[in-house]
Design a protein around this motif. Structure first.
Motif, short mmCIF file in Angstrom:
data_model
loop_
_atom_site.label_atom_id
_atom_site.label_comp_id
_atom_site.label_asym_id
_atom_site.label_seq_id
_atom_site.Cartn_x
_atom_site.Cartn_y
_atom_site.Cartn_z
N ASP A 151 4.61 -3.43 -33.56
CA ASP A 151 5.70 -3.15 -32.61
C ASP A 151 5.10 -3.20 -31.21
O ASP A 151 4.25 -2.38 -30.87
CB ASP A 151 6.31 -1.77 -32.87
CG ASP A 151 7.23 -1.76 -34.08
OD1 ASP A 151 8.09 -2.64 -34.17
OD2 ASP A 151 7.08 -0.86 -34.93
N ARG B 85 7.36 -0.86 -27.69
CA ARG B 85 8.30 0.04 -28.34
C ARG B 85 7.82 1.48 -28.23
O ARG B 85 6.66 1.78 -28.49
CB ARG B 85 8.46 -0.32 -29.83
CG ARG B 85 9.04 -1.70 -30.07
CD ARG B 85 10.40 -1.85 -29.44
NE ARG B 85 11.00 -3.16 -29.73
CZ ARG B 85 12.12 -3.58 -29.17
NH1 ARG B 85 12.75 -2.84 -28.28
NH2 ARG B 85 12.61 -4.77 -29.49
N ARG C 238 12.12 -0.19 -33.73
CA ARG C 238 10.73 -0.43 -34.13
C ARG C 238 10.75 -1.28 -35.39
O ARG C 238 10.59 -0.79 -36.51
CB ARG C 238 9.97 0.88 -34.32
CG ARG C 238 9.73 1.63 -33.02
CD ARG C 238 9.12 2.99 -33.26
NE ARG C 238 7.80 2.91 -33.86
CZ ARG C 238 7.10 3.99 -34.22
NH1 ARG C 238 7.59 5.20 -34.02
NH2 ARG C 238 5.91 3.86 -34.77
#
Length: 213
Positions: free
Chosen positions: A61, A64, A72
């Motif tokens: 991710d 994020r 995510r």
């Protein structure tokens, strides 16, 4: 220290001879974060080599926040694979507790880890000083790290003459920042005069005190 990397003391990268299978999960909130995706992956690779694990899958991710699982995609896919029986690995390697998430409810962080453990998959935090083995010490330290947010010190260019000549501004330091407000409240309770600018001095009260008959 901008690109600092923390690994366990043994740093040989010999190929494992009887390797287990592991997935790695890496997360970075912003491009300015101290630990990049690449640095996390490098530390995870060292850890995997040390305990004879082969990394067979990567979930990531980028950009994020760790406060919630929404958006995510990497972590969502990881948990879905675990729940759906599609996980072809028995370890999940994460750089540290904060990379797994900074969930506002620490039980949410524990829940996702427990979901993996129920499926027979161990979550390992590669840069932490404890082994995530379910022991009392590991559980205490892990939960403390889930509660305490990551903090960084930022030196400001300007001088704040309202706070300190050291250019420091109080953020989340309620034990210090609350003292002046507490004094102002105490003076208000005693005199009935509310002073909203500091310092709270006698001259700011005298002409506002009620007349004494």
């Amino acid at each position: 220290m901008a690109n600092a990397l923390i690994v366990r003391p043994r740093t040989d990268l010999l190929s494992p001879t009887s390797a287990g299978r592991a997935a790695q999960y890496v997360r970075m909130s912003t491009e300015h974060q101290r630990y990049s995706i690449e640095n996390q992956a490098a530390a995870v690779a060292v850890y995997a080599a040390q305990i004879d694990l082969a990394i067979v899958r990567t979930y990531r991710d980028e950009g994020r926040s760790g406060l919630r699982i929404q958006h995510r995609e990497g972590l969502i896919e990881l948990i879905d694979d675990v729940r759906g029986g599609r996980a072809d690995f028995d370890h999940i390697l994460v750089y540290d507790v904060s990379r797994w998430g900074r969930f506002q409810d620490i039980d949410e962080s524990a829940y996702y880890e427990f979901t993996c453990r129920q499926a027979g998959i161990k979550v390992c935090y590669c840069a932490e000083e404890f082994d995530n083995d379910g022991s009392m010490i590991a559980s205490i330290v892990k939960n403390l790290k889930r509660v305490i947010p990551h903090q960084e010190v930022i030196f400001l260019d300007e001088t704040d003459d309202k706070v300190s000549p050291m250019k420091a501004k109080g953020v989340a330091e309620l034990g210090i920042c609350g003292a002046a407000a507490a004094v102002a409240n105490a003076v208000y309770n005693a005199t009935g005069v509310r002073v909203r600018d500091y310092p709270v001095t006698l001259d700011k009260h005298l002409d506002r005190l009620p007349a004494v008959s």
